[in-house]
Design a protein around this motif. Structure first.
Motif, PDB file in Angstrom:
ATOM      1  N   ARG A 104      -2.650 -31.002   5.231  1.00 50.52           N
ATOM      2  CA  ARG A 104      -3.561 -29.864   5.404  1.00 50.52           C
ATOM      3  C   ARG A 104      -4.153 -29.441   4.058  1.00 50.52           C
ATOM      4  O   ARG A 104      -5.349 -29.130   3.963  1.00 50.52           O
ATOM      5  N   ALA A 105      -3.352 -29.440   3.009  1.00 51.36           N
ATOM      6  CA  ALA A 105      -3.841 -29.062   1.680  1.00 51.36           C
ATOM      7  C   ALA A 105      -4.897 -30.047   1.183  1.00 51.36           C
ATOM      8  O   ALA A 105      -5.910 -29.641   0.599  1.00 51.36           O
ATOM      9  N   LEU A 106      -4.671 -31.330   1.418  1.00 49.04           N
ATOM     10  CA  LEU A 106      -5.646 -32.334   0.976  1.00 49.04           C
ATOM     11  C   LEU A 106      -6.943 -32.246   1.778  1.00 49.04           C
ATOM     12  O   LEU A 106      -8.023 -32.500   1.246  1.00 49.04           O
ATOM     13  N   MET A 107      -6.834 -31.862   3.031  1.00 48.59           N
ATOM     14  CA  MET A 107      -8.052 -31.632   3.822  1.00 48.59           C
ATOM     15  C   MET A 107      -8.813 -30.423   3.286  1.00 48.59           C
ATOM     16  O   MET A 107     -10.044 -30.436   3.209  1.00 48.59           O
ATOM     17  N   ASN A 108      -8.088 -29.373   2.913  1.00 48.50           N
ATOM     18  CA  ASN A 108      -8.737 -28.199   2.315  1.00 48.50           C
ATOM     19  C   ASN A 108      -9.466 -28.582   1.040  1.00 48.50           C
ATOM     20  O   ASN A 108     -10.612 -28.175   0.819  1.00 48.50           O
ATOM     21  N   TYR A 109      -8.807 -29.375   0.214  1.00 47.55           N
ATOM     22  CA  TYR A 109      -9.424 -29.808  -1.045  1.00 47.55           C
ATOM     23  C   TYR A 109     -10.669 -30.649  -0.772  1.00 47.55           C
ATOM     24  O   TYR A 109     -11.693 -30.490  -1.448  1.00 47.55           O
TER      25      TYR A 109
END
Length: 316
Positions: A104-109
């Motif tokens: 999820r964090a990498l998608m946000n980035y």
């Protein structure tokens, strides 16, 4: 002379690889058929010596540090993204294991959110995905403090920030901070491993208690305050889930009950469930204490992409 980067990172990667074939297996299953060495296939159907996301992300951080020469949050996120999307820093060019919060964090980035704003901040975002990869940052800051007179506040700020790339809740950040103090105590202190770990915990508690806002979160780690008391917990009282508090407790418990690197990581993976990460977290600290020569050479020899790993470690 010992190379702390090789000691710690090989300890982490070997512990990870030992746990990969039995990840998600129950403790009961492993009691019937315990891990005694490197296995192949199993849960993820991977060859012997295959390491997972724990090592991939730690190696990506290490490679960022050695390339840039400092902690660069954007560079780390770029490398994490290349790992996730293109299989860089993996044994075979593909990702077979990734945590929900990290994904999820990498998608946000990828959507353009700033690196330090990408990680989840809720109480449900407290998996062990930042703790499992924090070792290279701890080692960098340990060496940096020797060369440059920097405050503990500055080091802990960086530890928390690197955690926040994927796990931004203060509970996960404190777990990474505690790990940093444990790393420092193992490397700086004399005496038994239990004595060094207790000094690390004492310093962690002393540091975090300075800020009243941390007191509530510190309660989650209260069992680790007195390690002689914590050591008395039976195995049944140690959880091996992917929750960050459980992982840190399990890793420390295994270190307290072992007398060698081999014994530590085998105990860790045979707890079951999140075997690769508990093996990696315990293995990193065990590697620093028992050093590279304490890690079974036959386990190091079968690590996938071993030559590349050693090349990266030589460049730091």
């Amino acid at each position: 002379m010992s190379n702390i980067w090789k000691d710690g990172m090989l300890g982490l990667i070997v512990g990870d690889a030992l746990g990969v074939p039995v990840e998600f297996m129950s403790r009961t299953e492993l009691m019937k058929n315990p891990v005694t060495g490197m296995r192949e296939y199993g849960t993820h159907h991977q060859p012997r010596g295959t390491w997972s996301d724990d090592s991939s992300m730690a190696l990506a951080e290490l490679d960022s540090i050695r390339t840039v020469g400092t902690i660069d949050y954007t560079d780390m996120m770029e490398r994490f993204s290349r790992w996730c999307m293109h299989g860089e820093y993996t044994p075979f060019g593909e990702v077979f294991d990734i945590g929900t919060a990290t994904s999820r964090a990498l998608m946000n980035y990828a959507k353009g959110i700033a690196p330090l704003e990408s990680g989840g901040k809720t109480e449900w975002d407290n998996g062990n995905g930042s703790l499992m990869r924090i070792l290279p940052v701890c080692l960098y800051l340990f060496e940096r403090q020797k060369k440059v007179c920097t405050s503990e506040n500055e080091s802990i700020y960086m530890i928390h920030a690197v955690s926040a790339l994927t796990h931004a809740h203060v509970r996960s950040q404190i777990a990474c901070g505690i790990y940093y103090f444990l790393v420092k105590a193992i490397l700086e202190e004399e005496g038994s491993l239990e004595n060094r770990l207790q000094k690390g915990m004492d310093r962690a508690y002393q540091y975090y208690r300075q800020d009243l806002s941390n007191h509530r979160e510190l309660e989650n780690y209260k069992r680790l305050a007195d390690l002689s008391e914590f050591k008395e917990n039976p195995k049944e009282g140690i959880k091996s889930s992917g929750y960050v508090v459980d992982t840190l407790e399990a890793a420390v418990w295994c270190l307290l009950h072992s007398h060698s690197y081999k014994e530590t990581v085998l105990m860790a993976v045979n707890l079951g469930e999140d075997t690769d990460t508990i093996g990696a977290v315990a293995g990193g600290l065990a590697g620093l204490y028992y050093k590279e020569e304490g890690i079974p050479q036959e386990w190091i020899q079968v690590l996938q992409r071993r030559e590349w790993i050693e090349e990266v470690l030589q460049g730091i």
